[in-house]
Design a protein around this motif. Structure first.
Motif, PDB file in Angstrom:
ATOM      1  N   LEU A  67     -14.724   8.172   0.948  1.00  0.00           N
ATOM      2  CA  LEU A  67     -14.116   6.864   1.096  1.00  0.00           C
ATOM      3  C   LEU A  67     -14.819   5.761   2.087  1.00  0.00           C
ATOM      4  O   LEU A  67     -15.048   4.607   1.986  1.00  0.00           O
ATOM      5  N   GLU A  68     -15.538   6.431   2.861  1.00  0.00           N
ATOM      6  CA  GLU A  68     -16.327   5.611   3.860  1.00  0.00           C
ATOM      7  C   GLU A  68     -17.514   4.967   3.321  1.00  0.00           C
ATOM      8  O   GLU A  68     -18.133   4.148   3.890  1.00  0.00           O
ATOM      9  N   ASP A  69     -18.513   5.509   2.594  1.00  0.00           N
ATOM     10  CA  ASP A  69     -19.381   4.954   1.740  1.00  0.00           C
ATOM     11  C   ASP A  69     -19.729   4.968   0.265  1.00  0.00           C
ATOM     12  O   ASP A  69     -20.816   4.652  -0.032  1.00  0.00           O
ATOM     13  N   GLN A 121     -12.544  -5.260 -10.107  1.00  0.00           N
ATOM     14  CA  GLN A 121     -11.368  -4.300  -9.691  1.00  0.00           C
ATOM     15  C   GLN A 121     -11.850  -3.451  -8.600  1.00  0.00           C
ATOM     16  O   GLN A 121     -12.849  -2.917  -8.829  1.00  0.00           O
ATOM     17  N   ILE A 122     -10.940  -3.418  -7.664  1.00  0.00           N
ATOM     18  CA  ILE A 122     -11.268  -2.648  -6.723  1.00  0.00           C
ATOM     19  C   ILE A 122     -10.327  -1.757  -6.127  1.00  0.00           C
ATOM     20  O   ILE A 122      -8.990  -1.703  -6.591  1.00  0.00           O
ATOM     21  N   ALA A 123     -10.238  -0.536  -5.515  1.00  0.00           N
ATOM     22  CA  ALA A 123      -9.147   0.619  -5.236  1.00  0.00           C
ATOM     23  C   ALA A 123      -9.130   0.524  -3.699  1.00  0.00           C
ATOM     24  O   ALA A 123      -9.870   0.624  -2.946  1.00  0.00           O
ATOM     25  N   LEU A 124      -7.986   0.313  -3.403  1.00  0.00           N
ATOM     26  CA  LEU A 124      -7.569   0.460  -1.840  1.00  0.00           C
ATOM     27  C   LEU A 124      -6.952   1.763  -1.398  1.00  0.00           C
ATOM     28  O   LEU A 124      -6.163   2.238  -2.193  1.00  0.00           O
ATOM     29  N   PHE A 125      -7.447   2.365  -0.364  1.00  0.00           N
ATOM     30  CA  PHE A 125      -6.812   3.509   0.092  1.00  0.00           C
ATOM     31  C   PHE A 125      -6.167   3.295   1.324  1.00  0.00           C
ATOM     32  O   PHE A 125      -7.178   3.118   2.295  1.00  0.00           O
ATOM     33  N   TYR A 126      -5.267   3.613   1.922  1.00  0.00           N
ATOM     34  CA  TYR A 126      -4.700   3.613   3.156  1.00  0.00           C
ATOM     35  C   TYR A 126      -4.155   4.849   3.580  1.00  0.00           C
ATOM     36  O   TYR A 126      -3.468   5.792   3.117  1.00  0.00           O
ATOM     37  N   LEU A 127      -4.978   5.260   4.904  1.00  0.00           N
ATOM     38  CA  LEU A 127      -4.664   6.505   5.374  1.00  0.00           C
ATOM     39  C   LEU A 127      -4.263   6.272   6.813  1.00  0.00           C
ATOM     40  O   LEU A 127      -5.122   6.516   7.871  1.00  0.00           O
ATOM     41  N   PRO A 128      -2.831   6.313   7.084  1.00  0.00           N
ATOM     42  CA  PRO A 128      -2.384   6.018   8.381  1.00  0.00           C
ATOM     43  C   PRO A 128      -2.694   7.315   9.488  1.00  0.00           C
ATOM     44  O   PRO A 128      -2.653   8.277   8.842  1.00  0.00           O
ATOM     45  N   LEU A 132       0.796  -1.060   0.011  1.00  0.00           N
ATOM     46  CA  LEU A 132      -0.026   0.119   0.044  1.00  0.00           C
ATOM     47  C   LEU A 132       1.038   1.114  -0.085  1.00  0.00           C
ATOM     48  O   LEU A 132       2.134   1.087   0.550  1.00  0.00           O
ATOM     49  N   VAL A 133       0.223   2.329  -0.572  1.00  0.00           N
ATOM     50  CA  VAL A 133       1.144   3.702  -0.569  1.00  0.00           C
ATOM     51  C   VAL A 133       0.014   4.571   0.274  1.00  0.00           C
ATOM     52  O   VAL A 133      -1.094   4.862   0.105  1.00  0.00           O
ATOM     53  N   ALA A 134       0.794   5.103   1.252  1.00  0.00           N
ATOM     54  CA  ALA A 134       0.132   5.852   2.223  1.00  0.00           C
ATOM     55  C   ALA A 134      -0.356   7.118   1.563  1.00  0.00           C
ATOM     56  O   ALA A 134       0.130   7.754   0.784  1.00  0.00           O
ATOM     57  N   PHE A 135      -1.742   7.508   1.854  1.00  0.00           N
ATOM     58  CA  PHE A 135      -2.332   8.574   1.252  1.00  0.00           C
ATOM     59  C   PHE A 135      -2.487   8.528  -0.048  1.00  0.00           C
ATOM     60  O   PHE A 135      -2.472   9.713  -0.635  1.00  0.00           O
ATOM     61  N   SER A 136      -2.812   7.430  -0.707  1.00  0.00           N
ATOM     62  CA  SER A 136      -2.786   7.056  -2.003  1.00  0.00           C
ATOM     63  C   SER A 136      -3.537   5.892  -2.413  1.00  0.00           C
ATOM     64  O   SER A 136      -3.900   5.287  -1.490  1.00  0.00           O
ATOM     65  N   GLY A 137      -4.022   5.485  -3.568  1.00  0.00           N
ATOM     66  CA  GLY A 137      -4.576   4.415  -3.960  1.00  0.00           C
ATOM     67  C   GLY A 137      -3.836   3.426  -4.567  1.00  0.00           C
ATOM     68  O   GLY A 137      -2.864   3.693  -5.365  1.00  0.00           O
ATOM     69  N   VAL A 138      -4.245   2.319  -4.541  1.00  0.00           N
ATOM     70  CA  VAL A 138      -4.033   0.954  -5.090  1.00  0.00           C
ATOM     71  C   VAL A 138      -4.751   0.194  -5.762  1.00  0.00           C
ATOM     72  O   VAL A 138      -5.785  -0.036  -5.130  1.00  0.00           O
ATOM     73  N   VAL A 142      -6.446  11.855  -3.131  1.00  0.00           N
ATOM     74  CA  VAL A 142      -7.159  11.686  -1.821  1.00  0.00           C
ATOM     75  C   VAL A 142      -7.276  13.142  -1.108  1.00  0.00           C
ATOM     76  O   VAL A 142      -6.271  13.937  -1.303  1.00  0.00           O
ATOM     77  N   GLY A 143      -8.390  13.493  -0.552  1.00  0.00           N
ATOM     78  CA  GLY A 143      -8.756  14.698   0.109  1.00  0.00           C
ATOM     79  C   GLY A 143      -9.568  14.679   1.245  1.00  0.00           C
ATOM     80  O   GLY A 143      -9.731  13.548   1.765  1.00  0.00           O
ATOM     81  N   ASP A 144      -9.792  15.833   1.634  1.00  0.00           N
ATOM     82  CA  ASP A 144     -10.984  15.911   2.873  1.00  0.00           C
ATOM     83  C   ASP A 144     -12.037  16.832   2.441  1.00  0.00           C
ATOM     84  O   ASP A 144     -11.572  17.940   2.140  1.00  0.00           O
ATOM     85  N   ILE A 145     -13.213  16.581   2.499  1.00  0.00           N
ATOM     86  CA  ILE A 145     -14.208  17.578   2.473  1.00  0.00           C
ATOM     87  C   ILE A 145     -15.086  17.364   3.664  1.00  0.00           C
ATOM     88  O   ILE A 145     -15.595  16.242   3.720  1.00  0.00           O
ATOM     89  N   LYS A 146     -15.229  18.404   4.411  1.00  0.00           N
ATOM     90  CA  LYS A 146     -16.009  18.614   5.542  1.00  0.00           C
ATOM     91  C   LYS A 146     -15.770  17.576   6.598  1.00  0.00           C
ATOM     92  O   LYS A 146     -16.710  17.031   7.272  1.00  0.00           O
ATOM     93  N   GLY A 147     -14.504  17.063   6.878  1.00  0.00           N
ATOM     94  CA  GLY A 147     -13.997  16.277   7.798  1.00  0.00           C
ATOM     95  C   GLY A 147     -14.228  14.946   7.248  1.00  0.00           C
ATOM     96  O   GLY A 147     -13.733  13.972   7.836  1.00  0.00           O
ATOM     97  N   SER A 148     -14.557  14.680   6.143  1.00  0.00           N
ATOM     98  CA  SER A 148     -14.816  13.264   5.603  1.00  0.00           C
ATOM     99  C   SER A 148     -13.476  12.836   4.328  1.00  0.00           C
ATOM    100  O   SER A 148     -13.426  13.864   3.640  1.00  0.00           O
TER     101      SER A 148
END
Length: 125
Positions: A95-97, A42-49, A24-30, A75-81
């Protein structure tokens, strides 16, 4: 979804190992292939340590362009998500839903994902 310990129980288990934490690549997708009862997807994995939910899995296909590019988004953040911005037309997906923030009628499928030791496991169904 949240990063939780997923452990195989028997041969009918719906969980599948995909890769290791080192892949995995931190703060990025694989991008990864997931085998389901309907075939491979095909799925996209995102790792946000350091984030509350540090591992996320979404469909890799952009529903607007139909291209398999979600893992290549920003990868970013909008209104805390935490969100991913599609690299084609720039729609944002939580990313959550998987919900598209620009079009409420569009949502990417999410997958339950977690770590088992250093391995990344995903629920197939």
């Amino acid at each position: 979804m949240t990063a939780t310990a997923l452990k195989p129980t028997d041969s009918t288990d719906t969980r599948q190992p995909l890769c290791t934490k080192a892949d995995l690549v931190a703060f990025s997708g694989v991008a990864a292939w997931l085998t389901t009862s309907q075939g491979a997807v095909q799925i996209a994995l995102f790792y946000l340590p350091g984030h509350g939910n540090e591992l996320f899995a979404l469909d890799h296909q952009d529903p607007f362009s139909k291209a398999y590019v979600i893992a290549r988004g920003i990868v970013g953040d909008i209104k805390g998500s935490p969100v991913i911005a599609s690299p084609i037309y720039k729609q944002h997906f939580r990313l959550e839903d998987g919900q598209c923030l620009e079009d409420e009628s569009v949502q990417l499928r999410t997958w339950r994902v977690g770590f088992q030791g250093d391995e990344v496991w995903v629920e197939r169904e």
